[in-house]
Design a protein around this motif. Sequence first.
Motif, PDB file in Angstrom:
ATOM      1  N   ARG A 134       0.851  -1.204   0.000  1.00 49.68           N
ATOM      2  CA  ARG A 134       0.000   0.000   0.000  1.00 49.68           C
ATOM      3  C   ARG A 134       0.880   1.244   0.000  1.00 49.68           C
ATOM      4  O   ARG A 134       0.782   2.108   0.870  1.00 49.68           O
ATOM      5  CB  ARG A 134      -0.907  -0.014   1.221  1.00 49.68           C
ATOM      6  N   ARG A 155      -4.577  -6.576   0.399  1.00 43.52           N
ATOM      7  CA  ARG A 155      -4.982  -6.717   1.805  1.00 43.52           C
ATOM      8  C   ARG A 155      -6.126  -5.748   2.070  1.00 43.52           C
ATOM      9  O   ARG A 155      -6.005  -4.544   1.817  1.00 43.52           O
ATOM     10  CB  ARG A 155      -3.779  -6.446   2.715  1.00 43.52           C
ATOM     11  N   THR A 156      -7.218  -6.295   2.607  1.00 44.59           N
ATOM     12  CA  THR A 156      -8.420  -5.488   2.805  1.00 44.59           C
ATOM     13  C   THR A 156      -8.777  -5.310   4.277  1.00 44.59           C
ATOM     14  O   THR A 156      -9.876  -4.849   4.599  1.00 44.59           O
ATOM     15  CB  THR A 156      -9.608  -6.127   2.061  1.00 44.59           C
ATOM     16  N   TYR A 164      -7.153  -1.456   7.288  1.00 45.18           N
ATOM     17  CA  TYR A 164      -8.291  -1.469   6.362  1.00 45.18           C
ATOM     18  C   TYR A 164      -8.185  -0.293   5.394  1.00 45.18           C
ATOM     19  O   TYR A 164      -8.296   0.869   5.811  1.00 45.18           O
ATOM     20  CB  TYR A 164      -9.612  -1.357   7.129  1.00 45.18           C
ATOM     21  N   GLU A 167     -12.796   2.978   1.142  1.00 39.28           N
ATOM     22  CA  GLU A 167     -13.408   2.650  -0.150  1.00 39.28           C
ATOM     23  C   GLU A 167     -12.612   3.251  -1.314  1.00 39.28           C
ATOM     24  O   GLU A 167     -12.460   2.630  -2.365  1.00 39.28           O
ATOM     25  CB  GLU A 167     -14.851   3.160  -0.209  1.00 39.28           C
ATOM     26  N   LEU A 170      -9.317   1.220  -1.905  1.00 39.41           N
ATOM     27  CA  LEU A 170      -9.583  -0.090  -2.516  1.00 39.41           C
ATOM     28  C   LEU A 170     -10.099   0.072  -3.945  1.00 39.41           C
ATOM     29  O   LEU A 170      -9.718  -0.707  -4.838  1.00 39.41           O
ATOM     30  CB  LEU A 170     -10.596  -0.866  -1.664  1.00 39.41           C
ATOM     31  N   ALA A 186      -8.083 -11.248  -2.579  1.00 37.77           N
ATOM     32  CA  ALA A 186      -8.070 -10.319  -1.456  1.00 37.77           C
ATOM     33  C   ALA A 186      -7.894 -11.126  -0.178  1.00 37.77           C
ATOM     34  O   ALA A 186      -8.073 -12.346  -0.162  1.00 37.77           O
ATOM     35  CB  ALA A 186      -9.357  -9.499  -1.419  1.00 37.77           C
ATOM     36  N   LEU A 190     -12.606  -9.530   5.308  1.00 36.81           N
ATOM     37  CA  LEU A 190     -13.568  -9.524   4.202  1.00 36.81           C
ATOM     38  C   LEU A 190     -14.586 -10.661   4.344  1.00 36.81           C
ATOM     39  O   LEU A 190     -15.155 -11.111   3.365  1.00 36.81           O
ATOM     40  CB  LEU A 190     -12.807  -9.659   2.876  1.00 36.81           C
ATOM     41  N   HIS A 206     -14.948  -4.040   4.665  1.00 40.61           N
ATOM     42  CA  HIS A 206     -15.491  -4.203   3.318  1.00 40.61           C
ATOM     43  C   HIS A 206     -16.338  -5.466   3.240  1.00 40.61           C
ATOM     44  O   HIS A 206     -16.177  -6.407   4.027  1.00 40.61           O
ATOM     45  CB  HIS A 206     -14.358  -4.280   2.290  1.00 40.61           C
ATOM     46  N   LEU A 211     -17.181  -6.045  -3.213  1.00 41.85           N
ATOM     47  CA  LEU A 211     -15.956  -6.100  -4.016  1.00 41.85           C
ATOM     48  C   LEU A 211     -16.203  -6.807  -5.348  1.00 41.85           C
ATOM     49  O   LEU A 211     -15.652  -6.400  -6.380  1.00 41.85           O
ATOM     50  CB  LEU A 211     -14.846  -6.805  -3.220  1.00 41.85           C
TER      51      LEU A 211
END
Length: 288
Positions: A134, A155-156, A164, A167, A170, A186, A190, A206, A211
């Motif tokens: 990220r 990674r969510t 996290y 929105e 992601l 993912a 989740l 999420h 998704l």
Amino acid sequence: MNPRIPPVLVGLFDDAAVFPPGSLPIEEAVPAHVAHRRGAHAGLVGAFVLAAKDIDRLAEPTADLPQGSFGLSVTVGLSGLLDALAAARRIPAVRLVGLEVAVPDGVAADTVVPALAEAIDGDSDLTVYVEVPRDDRREALLAALAGTPYLAKFRTGGVRAELYPDERELAAAVLAATRAGVAFKATAGLHHALRNTDPGTGFEQHGFLNLLVATDAALKGAEEAELVALLADRDGDRVAQRVRELSPQVREAFRSFGTCSVAEPAIESAGLGLLPAPTVADLTEVSA
């Protein structure tokens, strides 16, 4: 005869029961996974996910299983690939189907694909996911993965709120991957069908159905703002209807997600009318 599972949900749930917050001991997680693979919901369940450092611990709980019957996906650092491959191949019941490769801080994006190619040496039976950091390496890494056999992993969530992505983050990741033609899986946070606020932790989580819908929209040319709205939608009836209308191509892009619970996403899907009730009638889950 097992109830029919809609193609959009087939193999979507990788069994990550040993990871937090479930944290099921391996000795309990292995028989639970075998039971999942034999239940009416078996078609929902993908590989068993395990960290490379724990592969040797599979020897005992899988000793009575047929050779090559236990599908395994291993999370591993880039430098540990060869050891992980050797460890998995020492256990007769294990059929290594996936590698989920972490890219440490400081590793340049353009070095990842050559390192994978050298370690894996053309093993076409493996699906290899590279966890996309990220940070500012995301675009370069996705560009490097494009046109290769290797896929992305996003990674969510996790055990802390900052793990996290919101929105917008992601949505940007999904857009970048679909535009690069890189399929992805993912992981973490989740296991619920819809966007939600965890009542215990307060984390904004999420939904895997959101998704799926957002990925389909990205494939059809939607812009980031639309994906953000789709990821944020908490209306179950509306999201479920959108899932019923998804194009088959969505699962070619969004392959699966790791979940510490198989029961929660399956039961929530059935509750939204996306699975026949008999699919989850015999579904029980062992808790740590």
